[in-house]
Design a protein around this motif. Structure first.
Motif, PDB file in Angstrom:
ATOM      1  N   ILE A  84      10.404 -10.290 -60.288  1.00 12.29           N
ATOM      2  CA  ILE A  84       9.643  -9.899 -61.476  1.00 12.29           C
ATOM      3  C   ILE A  84       9.284 -11.112 -62.324  1.00 12.29           C
ATOM      4  N   TYR A  85       8.013 -11.192 -62.696  1.00 15.22           N
ATOM      5  CA  TYR A  85       7.606 -12.187 -63.700  1.00 15.22           C
ATOM      6  C   TYR A  85       6.475 -11.604 -64.541  1.00 15.22           C
ATOM      7  N   GLN A  86       6.389 -12.085 -65.760  1.00 20.08           N
ATOM      8  CA  GLN A  86       5.390 -11.587 -66.702  1.00 20.08           C
ATOM      9  C   GLN A  86       4.019 -12.183 -66.404  1.00 20.08           C
ATOM     10  N   TYR A  87       2.981 -11.351 -66.467  1.00 23.08           N
ATOM     11  CA  TYR A  87       1.612 -11.856 -66.315  1.00 23.08           C
ATOM     12  C   TYR A  87       1.243 -12.728 -67.516  1.00 23.08           C
ATOM     13  N   GLU A  88       0.356 -13.692 -67.284  1.00 20.61           N
ATOM     14  CA  GLU A  88      -0.013 -14.632 -68.337  1.00 20.61           C
ATOM     15  C   GLU A  88      -0.647 -13.944 -69.541  1.00 20.61           C
ATOM     16  N   TYR A  89      -1.383 -12.879 -69.312  1.00 18.45           N
ATOM     17  CA  TYR A  89      -2.127 -12.232 -70.395  1.00 18.45           C
ATOM     18  C   TYR A  89      -1.280 -11.288 -71.243  1.00 18.45           C
ATOM     19  N   SER A  90      -0.112 -10.881 -70.756  1.00 20.80           N
ATOM     20  CA  SER A  90       0.586  -9.715 -71.307  1.00 20.80           C
ATOM     21  C   SER A  90       0.937  -9.833 -72.789  1.00 20.80           C
ATOM     22  N   ARG A  91       1.654 -10.882 -73.126  1.00 20.64           N
ATOM     23  CA  ARG A  91       2.135 -10.961 -74.511  1.00 20.64           C
ATOM     24  C   ARG A  91       0.981 -11.156 -75.489  1.00 20.64           C
ATOM     25  N   ALA A  92       0.019 -11.982 -75.112  1.00 18.52           N
ATOM     26  CA  ALA A  92      -1.137 -12.221 -75.992  1.00 18.52           C
ATOM     27  C   ALA A  92      -1.935 -10.932 -76.191  1.00 18.52           C
ATOM     28  N   TRP A  93      -2.041 -10.140 -75.136  1.00 19.86           N
ATOM     29  CA  TRP A  93      -2.762  -8.860 -75.216  1.00 19.86           C
ATOM     30  C   TRP A  93      -2.107  -7.934 -76.236  1.00 19.86           C
ATOM     31  N   LEU A 122      10.480  -9.773 -69.925  1.00 15.99           N
ATOM     32  CA  LEU A 122      10.182  -8.699 -70.872  1.00 15.99           C
ATOM     33  C   LEU A 122      10.109  -9.198 -72.316  1.00 15.99           C
ATOM     34  N   SER A 123       9.784 -10.456 -72.497  1.00 15.59           N
ATOM     35  CA  SER A 123       9.786 -11.040 -73.845  1.00 15.59           C
ATOM     36  C   SER A 123       8.821 -10.337 -74.793  1.00 15.59           C
ATOM     37  N   PHE A 124       7.812  -9.658 -74.246  1.00 17.12           N
ATOM     38  CA  PHE A 124       6.841  -8.950 -75.094  1.00 17.12           C
ATOM     39  C   PHE A 124       7.468  -7.784 -75.847  1.00 17.12           C
ATOM     40  N   LEU A 125       8.677  -7.384 -75.468  1.00 19.63           N
ATOM     41  CA  LEU A 125       9.346  -6.297 -76.184  1.00 19.63           C
ATOM     42  C   LEU A 125       9.591  -6.653 -77.645  1.00 19.63           C
ATOM     43  N   GLU A 126       9.623  -7.944 -77.948  1.00 15.41           N
ATOM     44  CA  GLU A 126       9.786  -8.380 -79.330  1.00 15.41           C
ATOM     45  C   GLU A 126       8.584  -7.990 -80.183  1.00 15.41           C
ATOM     46  N   ASP A 127       7.458  -7.742 -79.543  1.00 18.88           N
ATOM     47  CA  ASP A 127       6.211  -7.501 -80.270  1.00 18.88           C
ATOM     48  C   ASP A 127       5.826  -6.026 -80.379  1.00 18.88           C
ATOM     49  N   VAL A 128       6.472  -5.147 -79.613  1.00 17.97           N
ATOM     50  CA  VAL A 128       6.041  -3.746 -79.583  1.00 17.97           C
ATOM     51  C   VAL A 128       6.724  -2.938 -80.689  1.00 17.97           C
ATOM     52  N   ASP A 129       6.166  -1.756 -80.940  1.00 18.62           N
ATOM     53  CA  ASP A 129       6.704  -0.887 -81.988  1.00 18.62           C
ATOM     54  C   ASP A 129       7.849  -0.013 -81.488  1.00 18.62           C
ATOM     55  N   GLY A 130       7.963   0.110 -80.189  1.00 19.83           N
ATOM     56  CA  GLY A 130       9.043   0.913 -79.631  1.00 19.83           C
ATOM     57  C   GLY A 130       8.888   1.066 -78.138  1.00 19.83           C
ATOM     58  N   LEU A 183      -6.186   4.363 -65.756  1.00 15.11           N
ATOM     59  CA  LEU A 183      -5.531   4.001 -64.493  1.00 15.11           C
ATOM     60  C   LEU A 183      -5.721   2.498 -64.323  1.00 15.11           C
ATOM     61  N   PHE A 184      -4.630   1.751 -64.436  1.00 19.01           N
ATOM     62  CA  PHE A 184      -4.713   0.289 -64.484  1.00 19.01           C
ATOM     63  C   PHE A 184      -4.943  -0.288 -63.095  1.00 19.01           C
ATOM     64  N   THR A 185      -5.933  -1.165 -63.009  1.00 18.10           N
ATOM     65  CA  THR A 185      -6.184  -1.923 -61.781  1.00 18.10           C
ATOM     66  C   THR A 185      -6.096  -3.419 -62.060  1.00 18.10           C
ATOM     67  N   THR A 186      -6.899  -3.889 -63.020  1.00 17.03           N
ATOM     68  CA  THR A 186      -6.826  -5.289 -63.449  1.00 17.03           C
ATOM     69  C   THR A 186      -6.925  -5.351 -64.967  1.00 17.03           C
ATOM     70  N   TYR A 187      -6.516  -6.466 -65.512  1.00 13.42           N
ATOM     71  CA  TYR A 187      -6.579  -6.683 -66.962  1.00 13.42           C
ATOM     72  C   TYR A 187      -8.005  -6.528 -67.480  1.00 13.42           C
ATOM     73  N   GLN A 188      -8.964  -7.180 -66.812  1.00 12.38           N
ATOM     74  CA  GLN A 188     -10.350  -7.132 -67.281  1.00 12.38           C
ATOM     75  C   GLN A 188     -10.915  -5.714 -67.222  1.00 12.38           C
ATOM     76  N   GLU A 189     -10.609  -4.993 -66.156  1.00 14.00           N
ATOM     77  CA  GLU A 189     -11.097  -3.617 -66.049  1.00 14.00           C
ATOM     78  C   GLU A 189     -10.458  -2.729 -67.107  1.00 14.00           C
ATOM     79  N   ALA A 190      -9.195  -2.981 -67.401  1.00 15.02           N
ATOM     80  CA  ALA A 190      -8.512  -2.200 -68.432  1.00 15.02           C
ATOM     81  C   ALA A 190      -9.161  -2.402 -69.795  1.00 15.02           C
ATOM     82  N   LEU A 191      -9.554  -3.644 -70.093  1.00  9.84           N
ATOM     83  CA  LEU A 191     -10.239  -3.919 -71.363  1.00  9.84           C
ATOM     84  C   LEU A 191     -11.528  -3.104 -71.458  1.00  9.84           C
TER      85      LEU A 191
END
Length: 200
Positions: A84-93, A122-130, A183-191
């Motif tokens: 497991i590793y975090q995607y580059e876009y995740s936390r910034a998103w 999972l460092s992005f958990l610091e940024d979420v509301d729950g 339905l998630f496929t890629t970051y760009q498509e999700a946007l």
């Protein structure tokens, strides 16, 4: 009007690649197949996400699936973080969505042992509301109860939420609860898909 963005974790915010972990551990093809079938590709793995059993009990179930590979199964279990590793876009998103005024939540099938061994990813958990992880509530997607647990825990209105998940059955279960979905496929498509809900 969408006020809440709900993310799945695996294959949306983090990569889940057991093959990479098996390679790093030096498993040959036969060993990888045996260990994989005993663990991540077995029904027992889904139940590990529910985490009714403790880590030792869960490991014993995996070993029971392939007793001849006990050593290798234990190696993988102890090093599950390699998969497991975090995607580059995740936390910034997530941080960008927060800046725009959205509330961000996590709804994920995730085992307790895996969670404890992947805190960096999972460092992005610091940024979420729950968050609602399956191991915390002993429920797993696509069971309807886990979606209701999230809505009730954070007092969310389903029609004000959009849920992103890479598995169709999980998306359909959310839709059945009145939650909007991507339905998630890629970051760009999700946007692009989020724009259809007015999330820009």
């Amino acid at each position: 009007m969408i006020k809440n963005i709900i993310f799945d974790v695996g294959m949306v915010l983090v990569n889940w690649d057991p093959h990479a972990a098996f390679q790093k551990l030096g498993f040959d093809e036969k060993t990888e197949e045996a260990v994989g079938n005993a663990t991540v590709y077995s029904d027992a793995w889904n139940e590990s996400d529910r985490s009714v059993l403790d880590s030792d009990e869960q490991l014993a179930v995996f070993v029971q699936n392939a007793p001849d590979y006990e050593k290798e199964i234990c190696m993988f279990w102890d090093n599950v973080g390699m998969a497991i590793y975090q995607y580059e876009y995740s936390r910034a998103w997530i941080q960008e969505l927060k800046k725009k005024g959205y509330h961000v939540y996590i709804l994920s099938n995730y085992g307790k042992w895996t969670y404890e061994h992947t805190t960096e990813a999972l460092s992005f958990l610091e940024d979420v509301d729950g968050q609602v992880f399956s191991f915390e509530v002993h429920q797993i997607k696509p069971e309807p109860e886990i979606y209701q647990t999230l809505l009730e825990k954070f007092k969310l209105t389903a029609d004000e939420c959009v849920f992103l998940d890479d598995r169709r059955e999980n998306v359909e279960a959310a839709e059945a609860r009145g939650i909007h979905t991507v339905l998630f496929t890629t970051y760009q498509e999700a946007l692009e898909k989020l724009k259809t809900y007015g999330v820009v």
